[in-house]
Design an enzyme around this catalytic site. Structure first.
Site, PDB file in Angstrom:
ATOM      1  N   ARG A   1      -2.876  -3.509  -0.427  1.00  0.00           N
ATOM      2  CA  ARG A   1      -1.723  -3.671   0.269  1.00  0.00           C
ATOM      3  C   ARG A   1      -1.317  -5.048  -0.006  1.00  0.00           C
ATOM      4  O   ARG A   1      -2.338  -5.801   0.229  1.00  0.00           O
ATOM      5  CB  ARG A   1      -1.905  -3.302   1.866  1.00  0.00           C
ATOM      6  CG  ARG A   1      -0.394  -3.811   2.900  1.00  0.00           C
ATOM      7  CD  ARG A   1       0.511  -2.951   2.687  1.00  0.00           C
ATOM      8  NE  ARG A   1       1.629  -3.514   3.168  1.00  0.00           N
ATOM      9  CZ  ARG A   1       2.365  -3.116   4.415  1.00  0.00           C
ATOM     10  NH1 ARG A   1       1.546  -2.255   4.991  1.00  0.00           N
ATOM     11  NH2 ARG A   1       3.356  -3.489   5.012  1.00  0.00           N
TER      12      ARG A   1
ATOM     13  N   ARG B   1       4.522   0.173  -0.822  1.00  0.00           N
ATOM     14  CA  ARG B   1       3.499  -0.416  -0.277  1.00  0.00           C
ATOM     15  C   ARG B   1       2.186   0.841  -0.864  1.00  0.00           C
ATOM     16  O   ARG B   1       2.804   2.122  -0.826  1.00  0.00           O
ATOM     17  CB  ARG B   1       3.196  -0.561   1.166  1.00  0.00           C
ATOM     18  CG  ARG B   1       3.675   0.607   1.910  1.00  0.00           C
ATOM     19  CD  ARG B   1       4.373   0.181   3.317  1.00  0.00           C
ATOM     20  NE  ARG B   1       5.147  -0.845   2.929  1.00  0.00           N
ATOM     21  CZ  ARG B   1       6.166  -1.216   3.942  1.00  0.00           C
ATOM     22  NH1 ARG B   1       6.170  -0.817   5.288  1.00  0.00           N
ATOM     23  NH2 ARG B   1       7.288  -2.165   3.755  1.00  0.00           N
TER      24      ARG B   1
ATOM     25  N   ASP C   1       0.331   1.793   4.252  1.00  0.00           N
ATOM     26  CA  ASP C   1       0.818   1.207   5.525  1.00  0.00           C
ATOM     27  C   ASP C   1       0.485   2.001   6.909  1.00  0.00           C
ATOM     28  O   ASP C   1       0.350   3.329   6.959  1.00  0.00           O
ATOM     29  CB  ASP C   1       2.439   1.391   5.465  1.00  0.00           C
ATOM     30  CG  ASP C   1       3.268   0.864   6.534  1.00  0.00           C
ATOM     31  OD1 ASP C   1       2.609  -0.413   7.215  1.00  0.00           O
ATOM     32  OD2 ASP C   1       4.089   1.172   6.948  1.00  0.00           O
TER      33      ASP C   1
ATOM     34  N   ASP D   1       0.546   1.960  10.748  1.00  0.00           N
ATOM     35  CA  ASP D   1       1.231   1.195  12.078  1.00  0.00           C
ATOM     36  C   ASP D   1       0.590   1.983  13.223  1.00  0.00           C
ATOM     37  O   ASP D   1       0.363   3.049  13.415  1.00  0.00           O
ATOM     38  CB  ASP D   1       2.883   1.519  11.848  1.00  0.00           C
ATOM     39  CG  ASP D   1       3.267   0.757  10.873  1.00  0.00           C
ATOM     40  OD1 ASP D   1       2.809  -0.386  10.660  1.00  0.00           O
ATOM     41  OD2 ASP D   1       4.265   1.467  10.308  1.00  0.00           O
TER      42      ASP D   1
END
Length: 166
Positions: free
Chosen positions: A86, A95, A98, A100
């Site tokens: 990343r 990317r 990712d 989150d």
């Protein structure tokens, strides 16, 4: 580590390289974090980038049970992202991976590094659809209706994409 384990909901996405493999490895790596296990993973979805360019994303949501505190979990997820190559050259750049933190139990966090609940999750079909698949009580009909115009499709059930061989 905190004393009690909580459920944390993690959004996964990738649109560079072998995205399926990156997401599969990320699930394995999350399951190996100290005091953490993956309880559920959604189907795999293909979605158009939101507020960005580049190829379509592959997305999923995972539910973890973890005794890591929210900031510790975020740091561990960021290390998994870095290990997957990343880079953050600019906001919303394509990317390789990712991860989150969408929700962390019932806790709220608002720091420069971490905001939970995730501040834009209600604006994104690629978060709400897989989250609703695993935990319908975490989304509302109004939220799902608000993102119904976004292009997204289920491409594989969890039992299929998590078991694929490279």
């Amino acid at each position: 580590m905190s004393g009690a384990a909580v459920h944390a909901w993690i959004g996964l996405g990738a649109n560079l390289g072998d995205a399926r493999a990156a997401l599969r490895v990320a699930v394995q790596r999350m399951d190996a974090l100290p005091g953490t296990r993956v309880l559920q993973v959604s189907s795999l979805y293909r979605s158009a980038p939101v507020d960005a360019g580049g190829p379509d994303y592959l997305n999923a949501v995972a539910c973890l049970q973890t005794s890591l505190e929210a900031p510790q979990l975020l740091r561990a997820l960021q290390q998994i992202e870095l290990d997957a190559g990343r880079q953050r050259p600019y906001l919303n750049a394509p990317r390789t991976l990712d991860l989150d933190v969408l929700l962390y139990g019932d806790e709220r966090h608002d720091t420069p590094a971490l905001t939970v609940p995730h501040p834009r999750m209600a604006e994104r079909a690629f978060v709400l659809l897989p989250l609703a698949e695993l935990a319908p009580e975490k989304t509302t009909a109004a939220q799902l209706a608000a993102v119904s115009h976004q292009r997204i499709e289920r491409v594989a059930h969890a039992c299929d994409w998590l078991q694929e061989k490279r």
